[in-house]
Scaffold this motif. Structure first.
Motif, PDB file in Angstrom:
ATOM      1  N   GLY A 184       0.819  -1.205   0.000  1.00 24.97           N
ATOM      2  CA  GLY A 184       0.000   0.000   0.000  1.00 24.97           C
ATOM      3  C   GLY A 184       0.855   1.256   0.000  1.00 24.97           C
ATOM      4  N   LEU A 185       1.888   1.265   0.819  1.00 23.37           N
ATOM      5  CA  LEU A 185       2.769   2.426   0.879  1.00 23.37           C
ATOM      6  C   LEU A 185       3.480   2.643  -0.455  1.00 23.37           C
ATOM      7  CD1 LEU A 185       3.908   4.710   2.554  1.00 23.37           C
ATOM      8  CD2 LEU A 185       5.644   3.112   3.424  1.00 23.37           C
ATOM      9  N   SER A 186       3.857   1.562  -1.109  1.00 27.46           N
ATOM     10  CA  SER A 186       4.497   1.656  -2.419  1.00 27.46           C
ATOM     11  C   SER A 186       3.562   2.303  -3.442  1.00 27.46           C
ATOM     12  CB  SER A 186       4.927   0.265  -2.890  1.00 27.46           C
ATOM     13  OG  SER A 186       5.457   0.305  -4.182  1.00 27.46           O
ATOM     14  N   CYS A 187       2.290   1.899  -3.426  1.00 27.96           N
ATOM     15  CA  CYS A 187       1.301   2.482  -4.344  1.00 27.96           C
ATOM     16  C   CYS A 187       1.059   3.954  -4.024  1.00 27.96           C
ATOM     17  CB  CYS A 187      -0.010   1.704  -4.276  1.00 27.96           C
ATOM     18  SG  CYS A 187       0.057   0.060  -4.989  1.00 27.96           S
ATOM     19  N   ILE A 188       0.989   4.280  -2.754  1.00 29.04           N
ATOM     20  CA  ILE A 188       0.790   5.674  -2.348  1.00 29.04           C
ATOM     21  C   ILE A 188       1.950   6.527  -2.839  1.00 29.04           C
ATOM     22  CG2 ILE A 188       0.738   7.222  -0.342  1.00 29.04           C
ATOM     23  CD1 ILE A 188      -0.853   4.902   1.088  1.00 29.04           C
ATOM     24  N   ARG A 189       3.159   6.033  -2.643  1.00 31.81           N
ATOM     25  CA  ARG A 189       4.337   6.781  -3.102  1.00 31.81           C
ATOM     26  C   ARG A 189       4.330   6.963  -4.612  1.00 31.81           C
ATOM     27  NH1 ARG A 189       8.448   3.746   0.932  1.00 31.81           N
ATOM     28  NH2 ARG A 189       8.298   5.239   2.646  1.00 31.81           N
ATOM     29  N   LYS A 190       3.916   5.906  -5.329  1.00 36.65           N
ATOM     30  CA  LYS A 190       3.851   6.009  -6.787  1.00 36.65           C
ATOM     31  C   LYS A 190       2.822   7.064  -7.190  1.00 36.65           C
ATOM     32  CE  LYS A 190       3.616   3.555 -11.074  1.00 36.65           C
ATOM     33  NZ  LYS A 190       4.153   2.401 -11.732  1.00 36.65           N
ATOM     34  N   GLY A 191       1.681   7.081  -6.535  1.00 35.27           N
ATOM     35  CA  GLY A 191       0.653   8.071  -6.829  1.00 35.27           C
ATOM     36  C   GLY A 191       1.145   9.493  -6.588  1.00 35.27           C
ATOM     37  N   ILE A 192       1.836   9.684  -5.481  1.00 35.98           N
ATOM     38  CA  ILE A 192       2.368  11.014  -5.174  1.00 35.98           C
ATOM     39  C   ILE A 192       3.413  11.417  -6.204  1.00 35.98           C
ATOM     40  CG2 ILE A 192       3.750  12.331  -3.515  1.00 35.98           C
ATOM     41  CD1 ILE A 192       2.247  10.713  -1.302  1.00 35.98           C
ATOM     42  N   SER A 193       4.277  10.489  -6.566  1.00 39.80           N
ATOM     43  CA  SER A 193       5.318  10.779  -7.556  1.00 39.80           C
ATOM     44  C   SER A 193       4.707  11.166  -8.900  1.00 39.80           C
ATOM     45  CB  SER A 193       6.227   9.558  -7.716  1.00 39.80           C
ATOM     46  OG  SER A 193       7.162   9.765  -8.741  1.00 39.80           O
ATOM     47  N   LEU A 194       3.711  10.418  -9.325  1.00 37.13           N
ATOM     48  CA  LEU A 194       3.040  10.726 -10.591  1.00 37.13           C
ATOM     49  C   LEU A 194       2.352  12.087 -10.528  1.00 37.13           C
ATOM     50  CD1 LEU A 194       1.543   7.224 -11.403  1.00 37.13           C
ATOM     51  CD2 LEU A 194       3.257   8.438 -12.777  1.00 37.13           C
ATOM     52  N   ALA A 195       1.726  12.376  -9.403  1.00 32.85           N
ATOM     53  CA  ALA A 195       1.025  13.653  -9.260  1.00 32.85           C
ATOM     54  C   ALA A 195       1.989  14.829  -9.313  1.00 32.85           C
ATOM     55  CB  ALA A 195       0.246  13.679  -7.945  1.00 32.85           C
ATOM     56  N   MET A 196       3.163  14.651  -8.770  1.00 28.93           N
ATOM     57  CA  MET A 196       4.144  15.741  -8.752  1.00 28.93           C
ATOM     58  C   MET A 196       4.665  16.073 -10.149  1.00 28.93           C
ATOM     59  SD  MET A 196       4.264  16.649  -5.622  1.00 28.93           S
ATOM     60  CE  MET A 196       5.721  17.650  -5.524  1.00 28.93           C
ATOM     61  N   ASN A 197       4.580  15.105 -11.062  1.00 25.76           N
ATOM     62  CA  ASN A 197       5.126  15.290 -12.404  1.00 25.76           C
ATOM     63  C   ASN A 197       4.072  15.396 -13.494  1.00 25.76           C
ATOM     64  OD1 ASN A 197       7.910  15.122 -11.594  1.00 25.76           O
ATOM     65  ND2 ASN A 197       7.546  12.940 -11.259  1.00 25.76           N
ATOM     66  N   ALA A 198       2.795  15.392 -13.114  1.00 23.10           N
ATOM     67  CA  ALA A 198       1.721  15.349 -14.115  1.00 23.10           C
ATOM     68  C   ALA A 198       1.362  16.744 -14.617  1.00 23.10           C
ATOM     69  CB  ALA A 198       0.484  14.697 -13.519  1.00 23.10           C
ATOM     70  N   PRO A 199       1.135  16.869 -15.940  1.00 29.60           N
ATOM     71  CA  PRO A 199       0.610  18.136 -16.462  1.00 29.60           C
ATOM     72  C   PRO A 199      -0.863  18.262 -16.085  1.00 29.60           C
ATOM     73  CG  PRO A 199       0.708  16.522 -18.207  1.00 29.60           C
ATOM     74  CD  PRO A 199       1.332  15.878 -16.987  1.00 29.60           C
ATOM     75  N   SER A 200      -1.372  19.461 -16.045  1.00 32.44           N
ATOM     76  CA  SER A 200      -2.781  19.626 -15.741  1.00 32.44           C
ATOM     77  C   SER A 200      -3.619  19.180 -16.931  1.00 32.44           C
ATOM     78  CB  SER A 200      -3.091  21.086 -15.378  1.00 32.44           C
ATOM     79  OG  SER A 200      -2.705  21.928 -16.410  1.00 32.44           O
ATOM     80  N   PRO A 201      -4.708  18.444 -16.677  1.00 33.91           N
ATOM     81  CA  PRO A 201      -5.541  17.945 -17.782  1.00 33.91           C
ATOM     82  C   PRO A 201      -6.351  19.052 -18.425  1.00 33.91           C
ATOM     83  CG  PRO A 201      -6.545  17.399 -15.689  1.00 33.91           C
ATOM     84  CD  PRO A 201      -5.218  18.048 -15.382  1.00 33.91           C
ATOM     85  N   ARG A 202      -6.721  18.850 -19.659  1.00 31.63           N
ATOM     86  CA  ARG A 202      -7.568  19.775 -20.395  1.00 31.63           C
ATOM     87  C   ARG A 202      -8.714  18.965 -21.004  1.00 31.63           C
ATOM     88  NH1 ARG A 202      -5.239  23.176 -17.734  1.00 31.63           N
ATOM     89  NH2 ARG A 202      -3.426  24.251 -18.457  1.00 31.63           N
ATOM     90  N   PHE A 203      -9.929  19.507 -20.901  1.00 32.43           N
ATOM     91  CA  PHE A 203     -11.095  18.804 -21.398  1.00 32.43           C
ATOM     92  C   PHE A 203     -11.889  19.686 -22.350  1.00 32.43           C
ATOM     93  CE2 PHE A 203     -10.258  17.057 -17.163  1.00 32.43           C
ATOM     94  CZ  PHE A 203     -10.095  15.724 -17.483  1.00 32.43           C
ATOM     95  N   ARG A 204     -12.571  19.046 -23.263  1.00 33.46           N
ATOM     96  CA  ARG A 204     -13.525  19.714 -24.153  1.00 33.46           C
ATOM     97  C   ARG A 204     -14.827  18.958 -24.076  1.00 33.46           C
ATOM     98  NH1 ARG A 204      -9.915  20.539 -29.606  1.00 33.46           N
ATOM     99  NH2 ARG A 204      -8.614  22.180 -28.781  1.00 33.46           N
TER     100      ARG A 204
END
Length: 129
Positions: free
Chosen positions: A107-127
Motif C-alpha cells: 500500500g505504501l508503495s502504491c501511495i508513493r507512486k501516486g504522489i510521484s506521478l502527481a508531482m510530475n503530471a501536467p494539468s488535464p484539459r477537457f472539451r
C-alpha cells in the motif's frame, strides 16, 4: 470520458460526452450523500455505455472501498490502472485500500507512486462534445 484525444499546443485534450458527464454528476451526488448503492449503479451504467471509462472504474472502486468491499475495490483499481497506468489518484487510492486490508508495504508503495506521478503530471484539459 471519451477515449478520443488530440494534441494542441503541446497539451492533450480529451473530449467529454455530456450525457456521460450528467450521469457522473448524479453518481457523485449520490456518493456524497452516502447513497453508495445508487452511486455504484450509476457508475456501472457509465461502464455499460463506455466500457473503457477509467474514471468510472476508479469511481466504482472508490465506492466499493467506502462500502468496505476492499477486495472488490482492488479489482476495479487494477482495471483502471490497466488502461491508465499513470493515474496518480488511482495509485494513491489503491494504496490506501491495500493498507486497510493489511498490506502495509504494498500500500505504501502504491501511495508513493501516486504522489510521484502527481508531482510530475501536467494539468488535464477537457472539451465538451
Amino acid at each position: 470520458m471519451s477515449t478520443k484525444g488530440e494534441m494542441n499546443q503541446d497539451r492533450m485534450y480529451t473530449t467529454l460526452n455530456p450525457m456521460i458527464e450528467a450521469i457522473f454528476c448524479k453518481a457523485t451526488e449520490c456518493q456524497m450523500k452516502g447513497d453508495f448503492a445508487d452511486a455504484l449503479l450509476l457508475y456501472k451504467e457509465i461502464v455499460g455505455k463506455e466500457p473503457n471509462n477509467v474514471r468510472a472504474f476508479q469511481s466504482i472502486a472508490d465506492v466499493l472501498d467506502h462500502m468496505g468491499n476492499h477486495d472488490e475495490a482492488l479489482v476495479w483499481y487494477d482495471r483502471a490502472l490497466e488502461y491508465d497506468p499513470n493515474n496518480a489518484e488511482t495509485w494513491y487510492n489503491k494504496g490506501m485500500t491495500l493498507r486497510k486490508t493489511g498490506c502495509q508495504e504494498e500500500g505504501l508503495s502504491c501511495i508513493r507512486k501516486g504522489i510521484s506521478l502527481a508531482m510530475n503530471a501536467p494539468s488535464p484539459r477537457f472539451r465538451v462534445e
